[in-house]
Write a protein that holds these residues in place. Structure first.
Motif, PDB file in Angstrom:
ATOM      1  N   UNK A   3      -0.269   3.487  -3.375  1.00  0.00           N
ATOM      2  CA  UNK A   3      -0.117   2.195  -4.027  1.00  0.00           C
ATOM      3  C   UNK A   3      -0.104   1.104  -2.968  1.00  0.00           C
ATOM      4  N   UNK A   4      -0.463  -0.077  -3.399  1.00  0.00           N
ATOM      5  CA  UNK A   4      -0.403  -1.249  -2.526  1.00  0.00           C
ATOM      6  C   UNK A   4       0.338  -2.350  -3.267  1.00  0.00           C
ATOM      7  N   UNK A   5       1.327  -2.918  -2.589  1.00  0.00           N
ATOM      8  CA  UNK A   5       2.069  -4.057  -3.118  1.00  0.00           C
ATOM      9  C   UNK A   5       1.740  -5.250  -2.234  1.00  0.00           C
ATOM     10  N   UNK A   6       1.250  -6.318  -2.833  1.00  0.00           N
ATOM     11  CA  UNK A   6       0.921  -7.540  -2.109  1.00  0.00           C
ATOM     12  C   UNK A   6       1.899  -8.630  -2.549  1.00  0.00           C
ATOM     13  N   UNK A  60      10.271  -2.454  -9.917  1.00  0.00           N
ATOM     14  CA  UNK A  60      11.715  -2.528  -9.677  1.00  0.00           C
ATOM     15  C   UNK A  60      11.999  -2.730  -8.189  1.00  0.00           C
ATOM     16  N   UNK A  61      11.237  -2.056  -7.332  1.00  0.00           N
ATOM     17  CA  UNK A  61      11.408  -2.213  -5.882  1.00  0.00           C
ATOM     18  C   UNK A  61      11.093  -3.641  -5.451  1.00  0.00           C
ATOM     19  N   UNK A  62      10.073  -4.224  -6.055  1.00  0.00           N
ATOM     20  CA  UNK A  62       9.718  -5.610  -5.738  1.00  0.00           C
ATOM     21  C   UNK A  62      10.825  -6.563  -6.168  1.00  0.00           C
ATOM     22  N   UNK A  63      11.334  -6.373  -7.363  1.00  0.00           N
ATOM     23  CA  UNK A  63      12.378  -7.247  -7.891  1.00  0.00           C
ATOM     24  C   UNK A  63      13.666  -7.150  -7.079  1.00  0.00           C
ATOM     25  N   UNK A  66      11.465  -5.893  -2.125  1.00  0.00           N
ATOM     26  CA  UNK A  66      10.237  -6.239  -1.415  1.00  0.00           C
ATOM     27  C   UNK A  66       9.838  -7.706  -1.522  1.00  0.00           C
ATOM     28  N   UNK A  67      10.226  -8.365  -2.603  1.00  0.00           N
ATOM     29  CA  UNK A  67       9.839  -9.765  -2.799  1.00  0.00           C
ATOM     30  C   UNK A  67      11.065 -10.604  -3.149  1.00  0.00           C
ATOM     31  N   UNK A  68      11.060 -11.822  -2.664  1.00  0.00           N
ATOM     32  CA  UNK A  68      12.047 -12.812  -3.085  1.00  0.00           C
ATOM     33  C   UNK A  68      11.411 -13.545  -4.260  1.00  0.00           C
ATOM     34  N   UNK A  69      11.730 -13.115  -5.466  1.00  0.00           N
ATOM     35  CA  UNK A  69      11.008 -13.597  -6.645  1.00  0.00           C
ATOM     36  C   UNK A  69      11.271 -15.070  -6.960  1.00  0.00           C
TER      37      UNK A  69
END
Length: 80
Positions: A3-6, A60-63, A66-69
């Motif tokens: 997977x790729x998260x941008x 969920x990992x992004x939230x 991984x990211x400052x939403x």
């Protein structure tokens, strides 16, 4: 499964690192650069074959990490 998260800054959020890169490219003589926005890319290898579960886990990992939403958007892409 791969997977790729941008993760990128939201429109309107100042990007001083992108501005610095833009200036550096121009000083190197690279023409035609209008603007630069920088971001982050995470290449992640996952166990299992359930794409829906993998996408949910990565969101969920992004939230959470991984990211400052507040100031960033993210995009999750699931490969083979």
């Amino acid at each position: 499964m791969k997977a790729r998260v941008t993760v990128t800054l939201k429109t309107g959020v100042l990007d001083p690192q992108g501005k610095a890169i833009e200036g550096a490219l121009k000083s190197l003589g690279i023409d035609g650069v209008g603007s630069v926005r920088q971001g982050k890319v995470f290449d992640i290898e996952l166990d299992g074959a359930d794409k829906a579960a993998a996408e949910a886990a990565l969101k969920a990992a992004c939230e959470k990490l991984l990211a400052n939403t507040v100031i960033e958007n993210y995009r999750v892409e699931i490969g083979a």
